[in-house]
Design an enzyme around this catalytic site. Structure first.
Site, short mmCIF file in Angstrom:
data_model
loop_
_atom_site.label_atom_id
_atom_site.label_comp_id
_atom_site.label_asym_id
_atom_site.label_seq_id
_atom_site.Cartn_x
_atom_site.Cartn_y
_atom_site.Cartn_z
N PHE A 109 -11.43 -6.92 14.01
CA PHE A 109 -10.38 -7.42 13.12
C PHE A 109 -10.04 -6.36 12.06
CE2 PHE A 109 -9.23 -9.74 9.16
CZ PHE A 109 -7.98 -10.16 9.58
N GLN A 110 -8.79 -6.11 11.88
CA GLN A 110 -8.28 -5.10 10.94
C GLN A 110 -8.89 -3.73 11.18
OE1 GLN A 110 -8.38 -6.73 6.87
NE2 GLN A 110 -6.34 -7.57 7.25
N GLU B 23 0.81 -1.23 0.00
CA GLU B 23 0.00 0.00 0.00
C GLU B 23 0.84 1.28 0.00
OE1 GLU B 23 -0.54 -2.59 1.96
OE2 GLU B 23 -2.65 -3.17 1.86
N MET C 243 24.67 7.62 1.96
CA MET C 243 24.64 8.93 2.60
C MET C 243 24.99 8.82 4.08
SD MET C 243 24.42 12.07 2.06
CE MET C 243 23.41 12.81 0.78
N LYS D 98 -17.39 -0.14 6.20
CA LYS D 98 -17.94 -1.12 5.27
C LYS D 98 -19.45 -0.96 5.11
CE LYS D 98 -17.33 -5.99 4.08
NZ LYS D 98 -18.57 -6.28 3.42
#
Lengths: 566, 164
Positions: free
Chosen positions: A112-113, A50, A480, A162
């Protein structure tokens, strides 16, 4: 008109001229993906992580000058976007990120999630929303796009539970968004414009200091007019590169920590500093008290908080850069006290002085015959693409060499994570840029460390047949940090050697891409030519001198005149 | 020079708006000395937040600009730049023995406070005024035996023009 929320969602995107979105599905957004499957107008690019979706949307927005869009699921899908969002926030890039969320009845139950992504992203978005009522959905999406693209652009996150997305909503016809509490100032105050112009006309040693705001405001023509009408030398921040032609004789390139010697000397000695859409970042100013110490400072910015935040400004102009520069050009043309020929004449000694500095310490490096120098690779990339490619970078030495040696002549051709400094930005950004401009050559200038942070996107590039080129400047170091350890930590290379790395050529082949390698300077040009002629994703693995440093360099906290030189 | 500033913020009463304000202060290292917030009732879904902070002029300038930049913020006023009145309130529970009751009532009377709850062993006293006045009363009650103190943050309002 009543319709499913998911249908209304897609209609809202169409209304905003969105034709491409980047995302990754999951349980909380499965209804949306069900509709997306049938969409004829919106192309969904499936990323492999993502974070990459957000970087790709960010670069897409930069190339097109429109709002980029990402769509992810709840929980880990949402948290994976945070780095991308924070980067877009630092760089003022307009994106809208849609996250799925657990059903409203479960919010707060540790479902959940479930994660409070609105809470998590509050400090790194311009604004964010949780849509709890389906009736609010359409208006919220319109507001989100409006906020992202107007004023100082930035990321907006919209959290979509949802059950809200499974509801029916009323789709109303769009009308202009009018928010009581949000009205950015576009037009400059005429009195301030006059004051600024009267200060400029008194200047003997002026400098234009140009940031990403010039690109965000599409103000490069107005800027070029101002610079050329009075012969004012221009220096650019990392984000401002391309805002003024890099090969123009008035261009001094980049300023700051890894800026050119002459840019930093010019800023330190100028009598009027005209900051346009820049924010006096610490990597630009170095020690604040020694930054442009003799100058009257004019600062044009659409965001009032940027003005006098780090450096006290004498003449603030809160406005869109394009409008403000146009007003200044207009004032100079209309006003008889401005004799532009005389102004140019007056600036001749100043430009001569800058030329002296430039000859004393030009941008350069020690050439070698048997080992590839990274700067040479970037120069060759410039030469063989005619300076016309879209360049993205990762973060670190690769980013600075790209900024120093590609000499950007066009705006919206350089995408880099400037403010946040995200390793792993460049490759997904190249994917976003290629989708935004299919006919352009797009090259990610990368390091062997940072390319591994989003290397999984090779699958995305391959699946979408994107001929993105990756140029890895491979020194088997986190270069770097190694450079800092060399200079300030007695060469104690703690956790910076990357001796164990994949064979990037084989890795490219594993994904069905093309892998090329150069180990000698003579191989650089053939490899680049072959890559440019290949209509496939290509990794170019340039094995470079291991301990090359980026110079000039201003040590952190030092005055910008205290540069370490080649 | 560091000065105390009382800033009044009119904001839209949306979920999370308070955390946007407090997050701004903690994220940028600004200081909040007190904070008080409530719906104004003058206009639907609008709240007024009064906060007291301190800092150099440049910091105060940043604070007001940053507050204004929040999308849900309608108006920001640095009240202390003008003529203004400020009040805070405290509820103080003091031990009240038969021998000290008269003394407590005298002190409360001097500060124009009121006794709002009485029990066999204690008084709860209400006082309003500037922060200094509230503190002065608490200091005087302290020797008598304070059991609990609840103070509000400051609220403030600019004075109206005195012209006819």
């Amino acid at each position: 008109m009543k319709m499913r929320a998911t249908e209304a969602f897609l209609k809202c995107l169409e209304e905003q001229n969105v034709d491409t979105i980047f995302g990754f599905p999951g349980g909380a957004v499965i209804d949306l993906y069900d509709d997306l499957y049938d969409s004829k107008t919106i192309k969904h690019i499936l990323v492999r992580h993502e974070q990459a979706a957000v970087h790709a949307a960010d670069a897409f927005a930069r190339v097109r000058g429109e709002v980029g869009v990402a769509l992810v699921t709840s929980g880990p899908g949402a948290t994976n976007t945070v780095t991308g969002i924070a980067s877009a926030y630092c760089d003022s890039i307009p994106i809208v990120v849609f996250c799925g969320q657990v059903p409203t009845g479960l919010i707060g139950n540790d479902a959940f999630q479930e994660v409070d992504i609105v809470g998590i992203t509050r400090p790194c978005t311009k604004h964010n929303y949780l849509v709890k009522d389906p009736k609010e959905l359409v208006a919220t999406i319109r507001e989100a796009f409006h906020i992202a693209r107007t004023g100082r652009p930035g990321p907006v996150l919209v959290d979509l539970p949802k059950d809200v997305m499974a509801a029916k909503v009323d789709f109303t016809e769009p009308k202009p968004v009018n928010m009581r509490t949000y009205k950015p100032t576009y037009e400059p105050h005429p009195g301030q414009v006059e004051k600024a112009c009267k200060t400029i006309v008194k200047a003997k040693k002026p400098v234009l200091y140009v940031g990403g705001g010039v690109i965000a405001a599409n103000a490069w023509d107005e800027l070029t007019e101002l610079a050329r009408s009075l012969d004012i030398p221009v220096t650019m921040t990392l984000m401002g590169l391309g805002g003024f032609p890099g090969t123009d004789s008035l261009s001094m390139g980049m300023l700051g920590m890894h800026g050119t010697y002459y840019s930093n000397m010019a800023v330190a000695n100028c009598d009027v500093l005209i900051a346009v859409g820049a924010r006096f970042d610490d990597r630009v100013t170095g020690k604040i008290s020694a930054f442009a110490p003799h100058a009257k400072i004019i600062h044009i910015d659409i965001d009032p908080t940027s003005i006098s935040k780090n450096v006290k400004v004498d003449i603030p102009i809160v406005a869109d850069c394009k409008h403000a520069l146009a007003a200044m050009n207009d004032y100079i043309k209309r006003n008889d006290s401005f004799d532009t020929a005389a102004e140019k004449e007056k600036h001749v000694p100043w430009l001569e002085q800058i030329k002296v500095w430039k000859n004393e310490h030009p941008l350069g490096y020690v050439e070698e015959t048997d080992v590839i120098k990274p700067q040479f690779v970037v120069q060759k990339l410039h030469e063989l693409t005619g300076g016309d490619a879209i360049i993205t970078t990762e973060v670190g030495q690769n980013q600075m060499w790209a900024a120093q040696f590609y000499h950007f002549n066009h705006p919206r051709h350089f995408m880099t994570s400037g403010g946040l400094g995200v390793m792993g930005y460049g490759f997904p950004a190249a994917i976003g840029a290629q989708l935004a401009a299919p006919d352009k050559v797009v090259i990610d200038i990368a390091g062997d460390g940072s390319i591994q942070m989003n290397i999984q996107e090779l699958a995305t590039a391959r699946h979408n047949k994107l001929p993105v080129k990756i140029a890895i400047l491979n020194n088997s170091f986190l270069g770097m940090v190694r450079q800092w350890q060399e200079l300030f930590y007695d060469k104690k290379y703690s956790s910076t050697p990357l001796e164990t790395a994949p064979d990037f050529v084989l890795l490219a082949e594993a994904y069905g891409a093309v892998g090329l390698r150069a180990t000698k300077p003579s191989e650089v040009e053939p490899v680049i030519k072959e890559a440019l002629a290949t209509d496939n994703t290509v990794i170019m693995d340039f094995v470079i001198s291991r301990e090359e440093g980026v110079y000039p360099m201003v040590p952190a906290g030092k005055a910008t005149t205290e540069m370490l030189l080649v | 020079m560091k000065h105390k500033h009382t800033i009044s913020v009119l904001l839209q009463n949306k979920p999370g708006v308070l955390s946007r304000v407090t997050g701004l202060f903690s994220g940028r290292g600004f200081n909040i000395e007190s904070l008080s917030v409530s719906p104004t009732l003058q206009e639907k879904d609008v709240s007024c937040l009064t906060l007291v902070t301190s800092g150099e002029d440049a910091i105060i300038e940043q604070i007001t600009k940053q507050l204004h930049k929040l999308i849900d913020v309608i108006k920001v006023t640095d009240i202390s730049e003008k003529e203004y009145v400020e009040r805070e309130m405290a509820l103080v529970r003091v031990k009240a023995e038969p021998s000290t009751r008269a003394e407590i009532l005298r002190i409360v009377d001097i500060f124009r406070g009121r006794v709002v709850d009485v029990s066999p062993k204690s008084f709860a006293v209400e006082v309003t005024g500037t922060g200094d006045k509230v503190k002065a009363m608490i200091d005087l009650l302290r020797p008598v035996g304070i059991q609990e103190i609840i103070r509000t943050g400051t609220i403030a309002m600019t004075r109206a023009s005195k012209k006819y």
